[in-house]
Scaffold this active site. Structure first.
Site, mmCIF file in Angstrom:
data_model
loop_
_atom_site.group_PDB
_atom_site.id
_atom_site.type_symbol
_atom_site.label_atom_id
_atom_site.label_comp_id
_atom_site.label_asym_id
_atom_site.label_seq_id
_atom_site.Cartn_x
_atom_site.Cartn_y
_atom_site.Cartn_z
ATOM 1 N N HIS A 166 0.879 -1.184 0.001
ATOM 2 C CA HIS A 166 -0.016 0.136 0.031
ATOM 3 C C HIS A 166 0.787 1.172 0.147
ATOM 4 C CE1 HIS A 166 -2.991 -2.842 1.920
ATOM 5 N NE2 HIS A 166 -2.891 -3.039 0.651
ATOM 6 N N GLU A 169 1.684 3.842 2.649
ATOM 7 C CA GLU A 169 2.131 3.622 3.798
ATOM 8 C C GLU A 169 3.454 3.549 3.854
ATOM 9 O OE1 GLU A 169 -1.756 0.817 4.142
ATOM 10 O OE2 GLU A 169 0.059 -0.069 4.375
ATOM 11 N N HIS A 259 3.347 -2.679 6.812
ATOM 12 C CA HIS A 259 2.075 -2.070 6.533
ATOM 13 C C HIS A 259 2.091 -0.707 7.704
ATOM 14 C CE1 HIS A 259 0.009 -4.348 3.529
ATOM 15 N NE2 HIS A 259 0.608 -5.232 3.787
ATOM 16 N N GLU A 335 2.189 -3.916 11.292
ATOM 17 C CA GLU A 335 1.263 -2.678 11.090
ATOM 18 C C GLU A 335 1.858 -1.643 12.242
ATOM 19 O OE1 GLU A 335 -1.001 -2.039 9.200
ATOM 20 O OE2 GLU A 335 -1.958 -3.949 8.310
HETATM 21 ZN ZN ZN Z 1 -1.686 -1.516 4.309
#
Ligand code: ZN
Length: 371
Positions: A166, A169, A259, A335
């Site tokens: 992504h 990010e 992420h 994350e």
């Molecule tokens: Zn992500």
């Protein structure tokens, strides 16, 4: 007064700049998908002026909850990024700031530029025991690069780390930089011990098109790469297609997919325990990895994370689930926050690039524990 975004990862739409107390802007959707949240723009000519910048369609963002407790980042020199006050009024995100210089940049999170990405690959080329390989072309024709650290030998474990599926990010690529720099430090005994036992395959940016285009979540073809792992295509998701093929060639013993999370103000991981194929051996490795990570970085925690998913075939479209299922290895999504780590807040910078780098360096310790 002028707002511009025609530069690497720039994204915003201008509505009306006639009133500094009500500078009207909108989030610009991803280049080929109706998804918005990332912004990055330059405000010129507002030195000493109390500005209220309104991103008027913030309620249409992919993760409106991400605006709760959020503060925007700003920089004059594009090196030092600091937080500025922002609040969400239910419709607009309102950034309040009085610039102290002629130009100021605002962004959703500290950017990791395309130039820095190329510099990282260039530095990689100069390190012993490191190879840089172009896996193929992205959907937009950019290079997709793999950095391999360590000398292949029989019995060595294969550790794969991918970042920034992504593209908004950007903290994920800061993390990858921290991981690589520690691996390259020949005085670091943890790095040396890891490289005695393993080869690391690092993709610092899975989505260089989306990063350059200023996308939050998708590539140049409008695809969310972290929903493509079950059946990637060369036409729409070549980034996943190439990396998956490289993984099948090397095998995978440990996988981390890096992420950022818009909502939760914590560092956390999400594993594969919902998969029918998940084994007690995988559970044991995961528990030991997390325990060692807690010791290695007080920024990491295990109290807060995603609710446990119920298994559907759809889950295998996600990188960490597909890898955990296919290779039967320890496979985690990691994350980091867009906002701050609520356990260890920093009022000046919030969560930022340097803190992401430090976390990327610290993850070598649980990796070593797992080998
Ligand atoms: Zn992500």
């Amino acid at each position: 007064m002028h707002v511009s975004s025609c530069f690497d990862s720039g994204a915003v739409q201008v509505v009306d700049l006639s009133d500094p107390a009500r500078l009207r802007l909108r989030l610009r959707p991803d280049s080929a998908a109706d998804i918005r949240q990332w912004f990055h723009f330059r405000l010129q000519g507002a030195r000493g002026v109390a500005c209220r910048l309104r991103l008027e369609d913030a309620d249409l963002a992919a993760f409106p909850d991400g605006w709760q407790g959020y503060r925007a980042v700003a920089s004059y020199d594009r090196r030092a990024w600091f937080r500025v006050p922002a609040h969400f009024d239910g419709q607009a995100l309102v950034i309040e700031h009085t610039p102290e210089a002629d130009s100021v940049y605002y962004a959703y999170f500290e950017p990791y530029s395309g130039e820095r990405h190329l510099d990282l690959l260039g530095r990689a080329c100069l390190h012993a025991r490191t190879r840089v390989e172009r896996l193929g072309a992205t959907a937009g024709g950019r290079d997709l690069d793999l950095v391999t650290v360590g000398e292949p030998a029989s019995g060595k474990r294969k550790v794969w780390v991918i970042a920034r599926q992504h593209p908004g990010e950007s903290m994920a690529e800061w993390f990858a930089e921290g991981l690589l720099e520690r691996l390259w430090d020949e005085t670091d005994p943890v790095a040396r011990a890891v490289l005695d036992k393993a080869v690391l395959f690092v993709v610092p940016n899975m989505n260089p098109d989306g990063a350059a285009l200023g996308n939050l979540r998708t590539n140049a073809a409008g695809r969310n790469l972290n929903r493509e792992w079950l059946s990637p295509s060369l036409a729409a998701s070549p980034e996943v297609w190439h990396v998956r093929r490289a993984m099948e060639a090397t095998g995978v013993d440990l996988f981390l997919d890096i992420h950022g999370d818009e909502g939760l103000p914590y560092v956390f991981t999400d594993g594969c325990d919902m998969l029918p194929s998940f084994t007690p051996a995988q559970a044991k490795r995961e528990a030991a990895f997390l325990a060692r990570f807690l010791e290695a970085s007080p920024d990491f925690q295990t109290r807060c994370g995603y609710a446990r998913d119920r298994f559907t075939d759809e889950l295998l479209t996600l990188a960490s689930k597909w890898v955990g299922h296919t290779f039967g290895c320890l496979s985690l999504t990691l994350e980091m926050p867009f906002k701050d780590n609520a356990d260890r807040p920093d009022p000046v910078v919030g969560w930022n690039g340097l803190r992401s780098k430090a976390l990327g360096a610290a993850v070598l310790e649980p990796i070593l524990q797992d080998l």
